[in-house]
Design a protein around this motif. Structure first.
Motif, PDB file in Angstrom:
ATOM      1  N   GLN A  42       0.858  -1.191   0.000  1.00  0.00           N
ATOM      2  CA  GLN A  42       0.000   0.000   0.000  1.00  0.00           C
ATOM      3  C   GLN A  42       0.887   1.231   0.000  1.00  0.00           C
ATOM      4  OE1 GLN A  42      -3.686   0.567   0.483  1.00  0.00           O
ATOM      5  NE2 GLN A  42      -3.023   2.654  -0.021  1.00  0.00           N
ATOM      6  N   LEU A  43       0.543   2.210  -0.826  1.00  0.00           N
ATOM      7  CA  LEU A  43       1.222   3.502  -0.823  1.00  0.00           C
ATOM      8  C   LEU A  43       0.319   4.559  -0.220  1.00  0.00           C
ATOM      9  CD1 LEU A  43       3.081   4.053  -4.227  1.00  0.00           C
ATOM     10  CD2 LEU A  43       4.099   3.976  -1.950  1.00  0.00           C
ATOM     11  N   LEU A  44       0.885   5.363   0.672  1.00  0.00           N
ATOM     12  CA  LEU A  44       0.223   6.533   1.237  1.00  0.00           C
ATOM     13  C   LEU A  44       1.081   7.730   0.853  1.00  0.00           C
ATOM     14  CD1 LEU A  44      -1.934   7.814   3.113  1.00  0.00           C
ATOM     15  CD2 LEU A  44      -0.415   7.283   5.036  1.00  0.00           C
ATOM     16  N   VAL A  45       0.501   8.703   0.131  1.00  0.00           N
ATOM     17  CA  VAL A  45       1.287   9.773  -0.481  1.00  0.00           C
ATOM     18  C   VAL A  45       0.715  11.139  -0.115  1.00  0.00           C
ATOM     19  CG1 VAL A  45       2.069  10.768  -2.676  1.00  0.00           C
ATOM     20  CG2 VAL A  45       1.900   8.278  -2.427  1.00  0.00           C
ATOM     21  N   PHE A  46       1.620  12.077   0.157  1.00  0.00           N
ATOM     22  CA  PHE A  46       1.266  13.472   0.405  1.00  0.00           C
ATOM     23  C   PHE A  46       2.070  14.326  -0.572  1.00  0.00           C
ATOM     24  CE2 PHE A  46       1.542  11.097   4.469  1.00  0.00           C
ATOM     25  CZ  PHE A  46       0.176  10.897   4.648  1.00  0.00           C
ATOM     26  N   PHE A  47       1.388  15.233  -1.284  1.00  0.00           N
ATOM     27  CA  PHE A  47       2.082  15.977  -2.330  1.00  0.00           C
ATOM     28  C   PHE A  47       1.725  17.455  -2.303  1.00  0.00           C
ATOM     29  CE2 PHE A  47      -1.849  14.373  -4.175  1.00  0.00           C
ATOM     30  CZ  PHE A  47      -2.356  15.436  -4.899  1.00  0.00           C
ATOM     31  N   SER A  48       2.686  18.274  -2.685  1.00  0.00           N
ATOM     32  CA  SER A  48       2.486  19.713  -2.759  1.00  0.00           C
ATOM     33  C   SER A  48       1.453  20.046  -3.831  1.00  0.00           C
ATOM     34  CB  SER A  48       3.809  20.407  -3.084  1.00  0.00           C
ATOM     35  OG  SER A  48       3.592  21.758  -3.437  1.00  0.00           O
ATOM     36  N   SER A  49       0.619  21.048  -3.563  1.00  0.00           N
ATOM     37  CA  SER A  49      -0.359  21.477  -4.565  1.00  0.00           C
ATOM     38  C   SER A  49       0.299  22.237  -5.709  1.00  0.00           C
ATOM     39  CB  SER A  49      -1.441  22.349  -3.910  1.00  0.00           C
ATOM     40  OG  SER A  49      -0.878  23.528  -3.369  1.00  0.00           O
ATOM     41  N   ALA A  50       1.620  22.426  -5.645  1.00  0.00           N
ATOM     42  CA  ALA A  50       2.338  22.964  -6.802  1.00  0.00           C
ATOM     43  C   ALA A  50       2.273  21.987  -7.975  1.00  0.00           C
ATOM     44  CB  ALA A  50       3.797  23.244  -6.436  1.00  0.00           C
ATOM     45  N   TYR A  51       2.010  20.724  -7.681  1.00  0.00           N
ATOM     46  CA  TYR A  51       1.861  19.714  -8.724  1.00  0.00           C
ATOM     47  C   TYR A  51       0.383  19.444  -8.962  1.00  0.00           C
ATOM     48  CZ  TYR A  51       6.699  18.831  -7.317  1.00  0.00           C
ATOM     49  OH  TYR A  51       8.026  18.967  -6.992  1.00  0.00           O
ATOM     50  N   ALA A  52      -0.010  19.308 -10.225  1.00  0.00           N
ATOM     51  CA  ALA A  52      -1.391  18.986 -10.555  1.00  0.00           C
ATOM     52  C   ALA A  52      -1.714  17.566 -10.107  1.00  0.00           C
ATOM     53  CB  ALA A  52      -1.623  19.130 -12.051  1.00  0.00           C
ATOM     54  N   ALA A  53      -2.851  17.408  -9.455  1.00  0.00           N
ATOM     55  CA  ALA A  53      -3.240  16.084  -8.959  1.00  0.00           C
ATOM     56  C   ALA A  53      -3.360  15.078 -10.095  1.00  0.00           C
ATOM     57  CB  ALA A  53      -4.561  16.182  -8.202  1.00  0.00           C
ATOM     58  N   ASP A  54      -3.867  15.505 -11.261  1.00  0.00           N
ATOM     59  CA  ASP A  54      -3.989  14.591 -12.399  1.00  0.00           C
ATOM     60  C   ASP A  54      -2.625  14.054 -12.819  1.00  0.00           C
ATOM     61  OD1 ASP A  54      -6.723  14.916 -12.490  1.00  0.00           O
ATOM     62  OD2 ASP A  54      -6.668  16.497 -14.001  1.00  0.00           O
ATOM     63  N   GLU A  55      -1.615  14.918 -12.809  1.00  0.00           N
ATOM     64  CA  GLU A  55      -0.275  14.492 -13.217  1.00  0.00           C
ATOM     65  C   GLU A  55       0.358  13.579 -12.170  1.00  0.00           C
ATOM     66  OE1 GLU A  55       1.964  17.987 -14.103  1.00  0.00           O
ATOM     67  OE2 GLU A  55       0.600  18.639 -15.702  1.00  0.00           O
ATOM     68  N   ILE A  56       0.167  13.895 -10.910  1.00  0.00           N
ATOM     69  CA  ILE A  56       0.653  13.011  -9.844  1.00  0.00           C
ATOM     70  C   ILE A  56       0.002  11.637  -9.967  1.00  0.00           C
ATOM     71  CG2 ILE A  56       0.506  12.586  -7.363  1.00  0.00           C
ATOM     72  CD1 ILE A  56       2.702  14.504  -7.830  1.00  0.00           C
ATOM     73  N   ASN A  57      -1.300  11.619 -10.202  1.00  0.00           N
ATOM     74  CA  ASN A  57      -2.039  10.368 -10.313  1.00  0.00           C
ATOM     75  C   ASN A  57      -1.530   9.517 -11.475  1.00  0.00           C
ATOM     76  OD1 ASN A  57      -4.181   8.444  -9.904  1.00  0.00           O
ATOM     77  ND2 ASN A  57      -5.221   9.387 -11.651  1.00  0.00           N
ATOM     78  N   VAL A  58      -1.375  10.130 -12.640  1.00  0.00           N
ATOM     79  CA  VAL A  58      -0.913   9.388 -13.811  1.00  0.00           C
ATOM     80  C   VAL A  58       0.480   8.807 -13.562  1.00  0.00           C
ATOM     81  CG1 VAL A  58      -0.156   9.630 -16.212  1.00  0.00           C
ATOM     82  CG2 VAL A  58      -2.333  10.616 -15.485  1.00  0.00           C
ATOM     83  N   ALA A  59       1.344   9.616 -12.967  1.00  0.00           N
ATOM     84  CA  ALA A  59       2.724   9.169 -12.742  1.00  0.00           C
ATOM     85  C   ALA A  59       2.787   8.013 -11.749  1.00  0.00           C
ATOM     86  CB  ALA A  59       3.572  10.342 -12.259  1.00  0.00           C
ATOM     87  N   PHE A  60       2.067   8.102 -10.641  1.00  0.00           N
ATOM     88  CA  PHE A  60       2.078   7.013  -9.662  1.00  0.00           C
ATOM     89  C   PHE A  60       1.389   5.766 -10.229  1.00  0.00           C
ATOM     90  CE2 PHE A  60       3.247   9.932  -6.160  1.00  0.00           C
ATOM     91  CZ  PHE A  60       4.134   9.110  -5.493  1.00  0.00           C
ATOM     92  N   SER A  61       0.290   5.959 -10.955  1.00  0.00           N
ATOM     93  CA  SER A  61      -0.433   4.803 -11.510  1.00  0.00           C
ATOM     94  C   SER A  61       0.446   4.031 -12.494  1.00  0.00           C
ATOM     95  CB  SER A  61      -1.714   5.272 -12.207  1.00  0.00           C
ATOM     96  OG  SER A  61      -2.610   5.858 -11.287  1.00  0.00           O
ATOM     97  N   ARG A  62       1.257   4.742 -13.266  1.00  0.00           N
ATOM     98  CA  ARG A  62       2.118   4.080 -14.236  1.00  0.00           C
ATOM     99  C   ARG A  62       3.277   3.354 -13.551  1.00  0.00           C
ATOM    100  NH1 ARG A  62       2.802   8.027 -17.265  1.00  0.00           N
ATOM    101  NH2 ARG A  62       4.781   8.867 -16.523  1.00  0.00           N
ATOM    102  N   ARG A  63       3.872   3.980 -12.565  1.00  0.00           N
ATOM    103  CA  ARG A  63       5.073   3.399 -11.951  1.00  0.00           C
ATOM    104  C   ARG A  63       4.754   2.400 -10.836  1.00  0.00           C
ATOM    105  NH1 ARG A  63       9.649   5.902 -13.655  1.00  0.00           N
ATOM    106  NH2 ARG A  63       9.334   7.778 -14.903  1.00  0.00           N
ATOM    107  N   PHE A  64       3.524   2.423 -10.330  1.00  0.00           N
ATOM    108  CA  PHE A  64       3.126   1.466  -9.283  1.00  0.00           C
ATOM    109  C   PHE A  64       1.831   0.777  -9.698  1.00  0.00           C
ATOM    110  CE2 PHE A  64       5.864   4.477  -7.119  1.00  0.00           C
ATOM    111  CZ  PHE A  64       6.635   3.677  -6.295  1.00  0.00           C
TER     112      PHE A  64
END
Length: 389
Positions: A42-64
């Motif tokens: 299980q991954l639990l992730v916290f990210f800066s709002s400087a990054y778009a949530a859609d882009e964070i989602n796509v990147a994590f979904s592809r790599r994990f």
């Protein structure tokens, strides 16, 4: 590419973090490289709002791909190296030693109480039926909630009741004090106006906690006019809210700011204990918007801060004694605590203290503890060293 750092904890959890990456893809790629080589349950992730949530989602979904992911935007990230300014922090739970189930709760601004309770009870049944579930193992629940939906009180109340004794802690997603858009991510989908609930069973000793650094004064305010749904107070003691508050703390109403609110918190007494009800912003009409629900007739008390470092140290030392050593802390720290620490030149020592205890998490727009939604509080779960016999 900015290089991520990682720490492997004795319980098997691995945390990885990166600060200052130019893009979401670069940040996630760096975190993924730091976590490579070990299976993740299980991954639990916290990210800066400087990054778009859609882009964070796509990147994590592809790599994990295939790995359950729960994530939220923040008002600041907490890593084993201290506070981050433009960061991504990932907590990777191993497949052994932890059993985790999770679900998203939609439309929390118009909460369907029965549906929400059914979702929570379904998670409990799934965990009970897990082939590797263990009788007597420790359990706790983590909540991530949209910090701008004004719904935490209702959500937490329903979740806590349906958890049937499993202790709950969590935080409200932030967006670096912009107050425009917070976002959650659950298993490949970006969620708005939603919440995420994780229930964790583990072989390791755990304890949830809360701590704050204020004490009540003799100054009282009665909410005499409010817009309860918007968490906005128009009058205190039958006077314009901003004017009455500013007079009590010795400031010009026009100069009230998040720093002012962090330094002069308001508290409410519930069951003999005081809980913070922090002000979010000053509105152009002189009203005050809060991070928590505020009802007409509520009595608010002006509070004075205590030393945030010493109060927090005492709580972490208590947890260390209770657990026989703290391996790491997943923490939810109000962004107003950080602002107040900056004002009082305490940010570096509190960051040093968090590093000492391996605190990972994020700075929130509100904190959850059991059935309560709180402000200007540090909540979380401490995980101990020793595995169950």
């Amino acid at each position: 590419m900015t290089e991520a750092r990682a720490v492997s904890h004795r319980c098997g959890i691995k945390t990885a973090w990166v600060d200052g990456a130019a893009t979401a893809e670069g940040a996630v790629a760096s975190v993924a490289a730091a976590l490579s080589g070990e299976p993740v349950g299980q991954l639990l992730v916290f990210f800066s709002s400087a990054y778009a949530a859609d882009e964070i989602n796509v990147a994590f979904s592809r790599r994990f791909a295939g790995t359950p992911i729960a994530a939220c935007s923040s008002a600041g990230e907490l890593s084993p190296a201290g506070n981050l300014d433009r960061g991504v922090v990932a907590v990777a739970f191993p497949k052994s030693g932890f059993r985790i189930v999770s679900a998203s709760l939609p439309n929390v601004d118009e909460l369907d109480v029965e549906r929400t309770a059914d979702i929570v009870r379904s998670l409990r049944r799934r965990l009970d039926a897990a082939p590797d579930a263990k009788a007597g193992a420790s359990r706790f629940a983590l909540s991530l909630i949209d910090g701008l939906a004004n719904a935490e009180e209702r959500v937490v109340s329903v979740i806590d009741q349906a958890l049937d004794g499993i202790p709950l802690v969590g935080g409200s997603a932030g967006d670096d004090l912009a107050f425009r858009r917070t976002a959650l991510i659950h298993d490949g989908e970006v969620k708005l106006t939603a919440a995420i609930l994780m229930i964790v069973e583990t072989d390791y000793p755990v304890e949830i906690f809360k701590t704050d650094n204020f004490e009540p004064t003799d100054v009282k305010f009665v909410v005499t006019a409010s817009d309860d749904g918007a968490r906005t107070v128009r009058e205190l003691n039958a006077e314009p809210a901003a004017t009455e508050y500013a007079m009590a703390v010795g400031l010009d109403p026009e100069n009230l700011s998040p720093m002012s609110f962090a330094s002069h918190p308001l508290v409410v007494r519930v069951g003999g204990e005081y809980f913070c009800r922090s002000i979010r912003r000053l509105n152009p009409d002189g009203s005050l918007s809060f991070f928590c629900a505020i009802d007409r007739g509520l009595v608010l008390t002006l509070a004075r801060p205590l030393d945030v470092v010493e109060v927090t140290r005492a709580e972490l030392e208590r947890l260390e004694a209770r657990l026989g050593g703290v391996d790491l802390v997943i923490g939810f720290d109000c962004v107003l605590r950080r602002l107040d620490a900056e004002i009082r030149q305490k940010r570096r020592p509190i960051s040093d203290l968090y590093r000492q205890y391996n605190v990972v998490g994020f700075e929130t727009y509100g904190e959850q503890y059991r059935s309560m939604h709180l402000n200007q509080t540090f909540t979380g779960v401490a995980i101990g060293y020793a595995g169950a016999a």
